[in-house]
Motif scaffolding. Structure first.
Motif, short mmCIF file in Angstrom:
data_model
loop_
_atom_site.label_atom_id
_atom_site.label_comp_id
_atom_site.label_asym_id
_atom_site.label_seq_id
_atom_site.Cartn_x
_atom_site.Cartn_y
_atom_site.Cartn_z
N PHE A 69 0.86 -1.17 0.00
CA PHE A 69 0.00 0.00 0.00
C PHE A 69 0.90 1.23 0.00
O PHE A 69 1.37 1.69 1.05
CB PHE A 69 -0.93 -0.01 1.22
N HIS A 70 1.16 1.74 -1.19
CA HIS A 70 2.02 2.91 -1.37
C HIS A 70 1.27 4.16 -0.92
O HIS A 70 0.16 4.44 -1.37
CB HIS A 70 2.41 3.02 -2.84
N ILE A 71 1.86 4.91 0.01
CA ILE A 71 1.23 6.12 0.54
C ILE A 71 1.43 7.28 -0.44
O ILE A 71 2.56 7.62 -0.79
CB ILE A 71 1.81 6.48 1.92
N PRO A 344 -7.32 -8.85 3.58
CA PRO A 344 -6.91 -7.74 2.70
C PRO A 344 -8.03 -6.72 2.49
O PRO A 344 -9.20 -7.08 2.37
CB PRO A 344 -6.54 -8.45 1.40
N HIS A 345 -7.63 -5.47 2.44
CA HIS A 345 -8.55 -4.35 2.20
C HIS A 345 -9.66 -4.30 3.25
O HIS A 345 -10.75 -3.79 2.99
CB HIS A 345 -9.15 -4.41 0.79
N PHE A 346 -9.39 -4.87 4.43
CA PHE A 346 -10.35 -4.93 5.53
C PHE A 346 -11.65 -5.62 5.11
O PHE A 346 -12.74 -5.25 5.54
CB PHE A 346 -10.66 -3.52 6.06
N PHE A 347 -11.51 -6.66 4.29
CA PHE A 347 -12.67 -7.47 3.93
C PHE A 347 -13.23 -8.13 5.18
O PHE A 347 -12.50 -8.61 6.03
CB PHE A 347 -12.25 -8.53 2.90
N LEU A 389 -1.15 -7.07 6.70
CA LEU A 389 -0.39 -6.58 7.85
C LEU A 389 -0.68 -5.09 8.03
O LEU A 389 -0.51 -4.30 7.09
CB LEU A 389 1.10 -6.82 7.63
N ASN A 390 -1.11 -4.71 9.24
CA ASN A 390 -1.48 -3.33 9.52
C ASN A 390 -0.70 -2.79 10.71
O ASN A 390 -0.36 -3.55 11.63
CB ASN A 390 -2.98 -3.23 9.84
N LEU A 391 -0.46 -1.48 10.72
CA LEU A 391 0.24 -0.83 11.82
C LEU A 391 -0.68 0.21 12.45
O LEU A 391 -1.23 1.07 11.76
CB LEU A 391 1.52 -0.16 11.32
N TYR A 392 -0.84 0.12 13.75
CA TYR A 392 -1.63 1.11 14.49
C TYR A 392 -0.76 2.35 14.72
O TYR A 392 0.32 2.26 15.30
CB TYR A 392 -2.10 0.52 15.81
N SER A 406 -3.38 11.36 12.68
CA SER A 406 -4.63 10.92 13.30
C SER A 406 -4.54 9.45 13.66
O SER A 406 -3.82 8.67 13.02
CB SER A 406 -5.80 11.14 12.34
N GLU A 407 -5.29 9.05 14.67
CA GLU A 407 -5.30 7.65 15.09
C GLU A 407 -5.88 6.80 13.96
O GLU A 407 -7.00 7.03 13.49
CB GLU A 407 -6.16 7.51 16.35
N VAL A 408 -5.11 5.83 13.50
CA VAL A 408 -5.54 5.03 12.35
C VAL A 408 -4.85 3.67 12.36
O VAL A 408 -3.69 3.55 12.80
CB VAL A 408 -5.22 5.77 11.02
N VAL A 409 -5.57 2.64 11.91
CA VAL A 409 -4.97 1.33 11.64
C VAL A 409 -4.59 1.34 10.16
O VAL A 409 -5.45 1.28 9.29
CB VAL A 409 -5.94 0.18 11.96
N MET A 410 -3.30 1.45 9.91
CA MET A 410 -2.79 1.71 8.57
C MET A 410 -2.38 0.42 7.86
O MET A 410 -1.49 -0.30 8.32
CB MET A 410 -1.58 2.63 8.67
N PRO A 411 -3.03 0.09 6.74
CA PRO A 411 -2.58 -1.09 5.97
C PRO A 411 -1.22 -0.85 5.35
O PRO A 411 -0.97 0.21 4.78
CB PRO A 411 -3.67 -1.24 4.90
N MET A 412 -0.34 -1.83 5.49
CA MET A 412 1.01 -1.71 4.93
C MET A 412 1.19 -2.61 3.71
O MET A 412 1.58 -2.15 2.64
CB MET A 412 2.05 -2.05 6.00
N ILE A 413 0.93 -3.90 3.89
CA ILE A 413 1.02 -4.86 2.78
C ILE A 413 -0.06 -5.91 2.99
O ILE A 413 -0.58 -6.09 4.09
CB ILE A 413 2.40 -5.57 2.72
N TRP A 414 -0.39 -6.59 1.91
CA TRP A 414 -1.14 -7.83 2.04
C TRP A 414 -0.52 -8.86 1.12
O TRP A 414 0.13 -8.51 0.13
CB TRP A 414 -2.64 -7.64 1.80
N PHE A 415 -0.67 -10.12 1.52
CA PHE A 415 -0.02 -11.18 0.73
C PHE A 415 -0.96 -12.37 0.58
O PHE A 415 -1.85 -12.59 1.41
CB PHE A 415 1.31 -11.61 1.37
N GLU A 416 -0.73 -13.09 -0.48
CA GLU A 416 -1.51 -14.29 -0.79
C GLU A 416 -0.55 -15.44 -1.00
O GLU A 416 0.34 -15.38 -1.85
CB GLU A 416 -2.35 -14.08 -2.05
N GLU A 417 -0.73 -16.50 -0.23
CA GLU A 417 0.02 -17.74 -0.46
C GLU A 417 -0.92 -18.71 -1.16
O GLU A 417 -1.97 -19.07 -0.61
CB GLU A 417 0.53 -18.32 0.86
N SER A 418 -0.56 -19.08 -2.37
CA SER A 418 -1.48 -19.87 -3.19
C SER A 418 -0.75 -21.03 -3.86
O SER A 418 0.46 -20.99 -4.08
CB SER A 418 -2.13 -18.99 -4.27
#
Length: 496
Positions: A69-71, A344-347, A389-392, A406-418
């Motif tokens: 997740f590029h800021i 991922p994406h807070f699904f 993976l998210n960082l508070y 601001s207080e936020v749970v920030m998404p950093m990366i998500w990964f799929e093992e398939s």
């Protein structure tokens, strides 16, 4: 010598009865034979060459696809504005797993360590490991939250330390550096003067401790004494329960190691497994039936309660302190850093999490995890484990690097093992689990049909032969009677 068709027909009737009997017996015995073969081939035993090799050195290609997740607005984020992110990737890595130090025990268990290596696959990736990406600096923003309750003077000193080593709130580094580690003066300082504070003693990277590593010492059941226990975890690193969480239920090590499951599953069965990376056991539930290249399967997915907080789902209270539903607080097993795991994406998470970050669009198709499993053998056919993976993050007074975040749970990366079964393994699987059972089924119905047809035809022939004999006898008696009358007519009347 004339053939007695009646006796031949009776012989065919007997043969037909025997054929029907054989087909009926096959209908009952056939499934038992198949089940017996499944039991023999699913237990962990070096004598079962194919299944043992498949368990020891997973022949199916597994891939890890990583999305960053590029800021887009790091400066505005420091002023308290809502973060805007753009998904970058996938960056695809081929995962090679191999079990080593395999030791069988008298109590029908086997211990092993599974080693994993990752190899970048440029042709499958949307970008290269040289791409630059901007994400939060966990060393700064994560440490700030961890230190927020320390005295103000200590926080000022920590902030000064960050400045000394030129550590800012965000990192703009290559994918390769973020994944596998980069040189940092702060990391070297902490490893020298505060050893054990960081998860790795070398370079700092999101997956630095994953590559060329193992998942711990697993001891699992072989299934020799009870096939219902095959692949189930007996202990991990010598532990039969964890100590990360607040309740005995949450600390339980349940299910398998996440690669295979016991055979003979039903739609009521669940799919429990222990994940060292998530520091907990997880349980997937049946969603629907399906088919892959003619092989029947059951799809299992994560229930909405998997990452629900303790308020929405009381059994999860042991995983707290919790935030919104959809987040798993893994700080207790990640050196107390404010790290959260989610889909991922807070699904399947609390919708409010989506309001805090721009650029997310969750969907089950792209972000839901699933395992397609062959229920009769417990072997996965198609797998997609997707986690984020998210960082508070928040503003911490005294640590100026946090600005007015601001207080936020920030998404950093998500990964799929398939991974999915293909090639020779799929052909063997298809032959053993589809073709042979189908041939056996056709044979049993074929024998029954052939036997019934033989009985019917032979019975008709027998009836016809009998009828012809009866008609012949009647005709013969009629002829005899007529001849007598004619003879009487030709003889002279003695009364004359």
């Amino acid at each position: 010598m004339a053939i007695d068709k009646s006796k031949v027909a009776v012989g065919f009737i007997v043969a037909g009865v025997l054929t029907v009997f054989f087909g009926t017996v096959l209908a009952f015995v056939g499934p038992l034979i198949i089940d017996d073969q499944i039991v023999k081939n699913t237990m962990i035993d070096p004598k079962n060459e194919m299944s043992y090799t498949m368990w020891k050195d997973i022949p199916v290609p597994f891939y890890m696809s990583v999305y960053f997740f590029h800021i887009l607005n790091p400066k505005e984020l420091l002023k308290g504005e809502k973060p805007m992110v753009e998904q970058r990737g996938p960056y695809v890595y081929r995962k090679r797993c191999q079990k080593d130090n395999i030791t069988f025990h008298p109590n029908n268990t086997v211990s092993y360590r599974e080693y994993r290596k990752y190899f970048f696959e440029p042709a499958m990736s949307n970008g290269t490991e040289s791409d630059f990406v901007t994400i939060p600096n966990m060393l700064v923003l994560g440490a700030a939250v961890m230190m927020e309750n320390l005295p103000f003077a200590v926080r000022l000193m920590i902030s000064a330390t960050f400045k000394t080593f030129n550590e800012g709130p965000f990192l703009n580094k290559t994918v390769g550096e973020l994944m596998w580690g980069y040189d940092s003066g702060l990391v070297d300082f902490l490893n020298t003067y505060l050893p054990g504070m960081l998860p790795s003693s070398g370079k700092f990277g999101l997956f630095a401790e994953f590559n060329n590593s193992n998942t711990g010492l697993f001891t699992i059941f072989t299934g020799k004494d009870d096939i219902r226990k095959v692949h189930k975890v007996d202990s991990w690193n010598g532990l039969t329960e964890l100590n990360y969480w607040r309740t005995p239920q949450c600390n339980m090590i349940n299910g398998t190691a996440g690669q295979m499951w016991p055979p003979f599953m039903t739609k009521e069965s669940t799919l429990p497994f222990y994940s060292p990376d998530a520091c907990r056991s997880m349980d997937l539930v049946y969603q629907r039936p399906g088919e892959m290249h003619g092989i029947p399967l059951y799809r299992y997915v994560a229930p909405k309660t998997l990452f629900a907080n303790g308020t929405d789902y009381s059994p999860n209270e042991g995983f707290c302190p919790c935030r919104q539903s959809g987040l798993l607080n893994v700080s207790s097993c990640r050196h107390n850093s404010p790290v959260f795991i989610s889909h991922p994406h807070f699904f399947n998470a609390d919708p409010v999490l989506l309001d805090y970050v721009q650029g997310l669009s969750p969907s089950e198709e792209n972000h839901g995890l699933f395992i397609d499993i062959h229920p009769q053998t417990g072997v996965p056919l198609n797998v997609a484990i997707r986690l984020q993976l998210n960082l508070y993050m928040k503003r911490v007074s005294g640590i100026t690097e946090t600005g007015k975040i601001s207080e936020v749970v920030m998404p950093m990366i998500w990964f799929e093992e398939s991974g999915y079964i293909d090639g020779p393994i799929l052909k063997t699987f298809h032959t053993s689990l589809v073709v042979l059972p189908a041939v056996m089924e056709y044979m049993q119905y074929g024998f029954i049909s052939l036997g019934l047809a033989t009985i019917i035809i032979a019975a008709l022939v027998h009836y016809k032969v009998k009828k012809n004999k009866l008609d012949g006898s009647a005709a013969s008696e009629g002829n005899t009677s007529t001849s007598s009358e004619e003879r009487d007519t030709l003889l002279p009347d003695k009364t004359d």
